[in-house]
Design an enzyme around this catalytic site. Structure first.
Site, PDB file in Angstrom:
ATOM      1  N   ALA A  49      -2.817  27.323  35.718  1.00  0.00           N
ATOM      2  CA  ALA A  49      -1.733  26.359  35.957  1.00  0.00           C
ATOM      3  C   ALA A  49      -1.262  26.272  37.400  1.00  0.00           C
ATOM      4  CB  ALA A  49      -0.534  26.741  35.081  1.00  0.00           C
ATOM      5  N   GLY A  52      -4.623  22.493  41.549  1.00  0.00           N
ATOM      6  CA  GLY A  52      -5.516  21.421  41.105  1.00  0.00           C
ATOM      7  C   GLY A  52      -5.093  20.730  39.821  1.00  0.00           C
ATOM      8  N   TYR A  53      -6.077  20.535  38.946  1.00  0.00           N
ATOM      9  CA  TYR A  53      -5.835  19.790  37.718  1.00  0.00           C
ATOM     10  C   TYR A  53      -4.866  20.491  36.764  1.00  0.00           C
ATOM     11  CZ  TYR A  53      -9.068  15.977  38.540  1.00  0.00           C
ATOM     12  OH  TYR A  53      -9.657  14.834  39.029  1.00  0.00           O
ATOM     13  N   ASP A 111      -5.433  38.004  34.769  1.00  0.00           N
ATOM     14  CA  ASP A 111      -6.739  37.442  34.438  1.00  0.00           C
ATOM     15  C   ASP A 111      -6.742  36.810  33.039  1.00  0.00           C
ATOM     16  OD1 ASP A 111      -9.348  36.863  33.989  1.00  0.00           O
ATOM     17  OD2 ASP A 111     -10.102  38.911  34.239  1.00  0.00           O
ATOM     18  N   LEU A 139      -9.317  26.448  33.762  1.00  0.00           N
ATOM     19  CA  LEU A 139      -9.793  27.514  34.652  1.00  0.00           C
ATOM     20  C   LEU A 139     -10.993  27.043  35.458  1.00  0.00           C
ATOM     21  CD1 LEU A 139      -9.841  30.792  32.512  1.00  0.00           C
ATOM     22  CD2 LEU A 139      -8.046  29.914  34.002  1.00  0.00           C
ATOM     23  N   ALA A 140     -10.998  27.399  36.729  1.00  0.00           N
ATOM     24  CA  ALA A 140     -12.211  27.278  37.540  1.00  0.00           C
ATOM     25  C   ALA A 140     -12.333  28.616  38.236  1.00  0.00           C
ATOM     26  CB  ALA A 140     -12.078  26.147  38.552  1.00  0.00           C
ATOM     27  N   TYR A 234     -24.761  19.031  39.661  1.00  0.00           N
ATOM     28  CA  TYR A 234     -23.605  19.218  38.769  1.00  0.00           C
ATOM     29  C   TYR A 234     -23.983  19.038  37.292  1.00  0.00           C
ATOM     30  CZ  TYR A 234     -18.792  19.982  37.630  1.00  0.00           C
ATOM     31  OH  TYR A 234     -17.641  20.541  37.118  1.00  0.00           O
ATOM     32  N   LYS A 243     -20.661  23.158  31.236  1.00  0.00           N
ATOM     33  CA  LYS A 243     -19.832  22.043  30.749  1.00  0.00           C
ATOM     34  C   LYS A 243     -20.369  21.505  29.416  1.00  0.00           C
ATOM     35  CE  LYS A 243     -16.821  22.018  34.129  1.00  0.00           C
ATOM     36  NZ  LYS A 243     -15.463  22.544  33.874  1.00  0.00           N
ATOM     37  N   VAL A 270     -10.914  16.770  45.891  1.00  0.00           N
ATOM     38  CA  VAL A 270     -10.908  17.989  46.696  1.00  0.00           C
ATOM     39  C   VAL A 270      -9.999  19.016  46.028  1.00  0.00           C
ATOM     40  CG1 VAL A 270     -10.405  18.981  48.950  1.00  0.00           C
ATOM     41  CG2 VAL A 270     -11.099  16.587  48.774  1.00  0.00           C
TER      42      VAL A 270
END
Ligand code: NAD
Length: 390
Positions: A49, A52-53, A111, A139-140, A234, A243, A270
């Site tokens: 959280a 980014g997204y 984590d 999560l990335a 990708y 994915k 980005v």
């Protein structure tokens, strides 16, 4: 202390607390300006959280739907002369604004892949919210340690064949060819372990087992497809395998019952994680140019606010059941222009063929640099607390 950006490779090792706060505020203001959404979830768990997204989704949930949010982050506070991570400052700012606006917001730092953090999060949900009605999985991560102590590291490589195409060196703004080597079977398996759906399912199963999730709750995880030029890297690469697994997991979660699980295919933007993918940053800087010229450019907050308000709970999906937030990116007129510029682009025409300035601006803003109204020459206290972690 006076905090300046220090860039090493794909990341900036410093972050600016006032800058991060100003950028979180800009995102909140964007969501507020879109008006309120009724009938969206009111108790939302966001895993990943702080940037980014994930951050943009948390802000949309809180400020569009009025939701109470619990965010799971993996960030570091300041220590000595080291600044905190940007995600730490973002979260501190978000909690502060939420409190001022009468919104519940608490955070668990650790984590997200671990059992301990799942248990801590569930304990907090049960104590404060009873159950959640929406789970966002954003999560990335470069690695994951599973419950049996094995560490898996994800790779950004092709599958099968090497792939050569243009890439940008963001240090000196040159365009060169790069050859990306194929991942080994072991590397593909590891990438699926880290970025696939296994941990998402573990979260949903743990929440169900603890009776901490409402029946028929919505859960969403994020993916990317993109055009042909990025596919070997990708969609058809090692990350694409992960994915694919994430998408299969969404179907499995829905089939198992109790939740409606979605994949939202988001726009290329980005962020800390996309900056590390070969070829993609050059594609993004061309895409920015084209989409800005056409007046259809969006950032994370515009994307996630639109998803929240118009698509996720209305069940607006493509034929395969995926939410398409990449709808504007994938429009024919956008992609044909990007393709034309891609074939022509070289070091000497970067200025006319790509929005490098936009790329760099967005990169620095990830770490709180370049926000309006912030004096970056002024002394600032790097020690900031996240209210719920005090
Ligand atoms: P990001 O790097 O901005 O955010 C990732 C978040 O995950 C950060 O808050 C980070 O702190 C958190 N995180 C990482 N490891 C963690 C851990 N072990 N425990 C808890 N939190 C952890 O990345 P992003 O680009 O916003 O990516 C989020 C999702 O969106 C990913 O699934 C990504 O593939 C997807 N996506 C990204 C793009 C893009 O162009 N950036 C496009 C489409 C989809």
């Amino acid at each position: 202390m006076v905090i300046k950006p220090k860039v090493r490779g794909f990341i900036c090792t410093t972050a600016h607390p006032q800058g991060c706060k100003a950028i979180v505020k800009e995102q909140i203001d964007h969501v507020k300006a879109q008006g309120h959404t009724e009938n969206s979830p009111k108790k939302v768990l966001v895993i990943g959280a702080s940037m980014g997204y994930g951050l943009a989704t948390r802000i949309s949930a809180a400020y569009s739907g009025g939701a109470a949010t619990i965010g799971v982050i993996f960030d570091k506070p300041a220590s000595g002369n080291r600044t905190a991570t940007a995600g730490w400052y973002n979260t501190a700012a978000f909690e502060q604004f939420a409190a001022e606006d009468g919104l519940y917001a608490k955070t668990i730092n650790g984590d997200a892949y671990s059992r301990e953090i799942k248990e801590k999060t569930i304990e907090l949900i049960k104590k404060d919210l009873g159950k959640v009605d929406c789970v966002v999985y954003s999560l990335a991560a470069p690695r994951r340690t599973t419950a049996d102590g094995v560490q898996y590291t994800s790779v950004l490589k092709t599958v099968g064949q090497p792939y050569t195409n243009k890439t940008i060196n963001l240090k000196d703004n040159t365009v060169n060819d790069i050859t990306v080597e194929p991942a080994t079977e072991e590397e593909i398996t590891a990438t699926v372990k880290v970025m696939g759906g296994e941990d998402w399912k573990d979260w949903i199963d743990a929440l169900k087992a603890a009776d901490a999730i409402e029946d028929n709750a919505v859960t969403v995880a994020y993916s990317y497809i993109g055009p042909d030029i990025t596919h070997p890297m990708y969609a058809d690469g090692s990350i694409g395998k992960a994915k694919d697994h994430l998408f299969e997991t969404a179907k499995e979660l829905t089939k198992n019952g109790g939740v409606r699980a979605y994949i939202s295919v988001n726009k290329a933007l980005v962020t800390q994680s996309s900056a590390a993918i070969p070829i993609v940053p050059l594609y993004i800087s061309i895409l920015y140019k084209v989409m800005k010229e056409k007046g259809v450019h969006e950032g994370c907050i515009e994307q996630m606010c639109r998803m929240w308000n118009e698509k996720l709970f209305a069940g607006v999906t493509d034929d395969e059941g995926r939410i398409r937030m990449d709808d504007l990116e994938m429009q024919d007129d956008v992609q044909s222009e990007v393709h034309k510029l891609w074939t022509e682009i070289a070091t000497d025409n970067l200025d006319t063929h790509a929005d490098l300035e936009g790329y760099h601006t967005d990169f620095y803003r990830l770490f709180g640099f370049g926000a309006d109204g912030v004096d970056y020459d002024e002394d600032t206290d790097q020690n900031v607390t996240i209210p719920s972690l005090m």
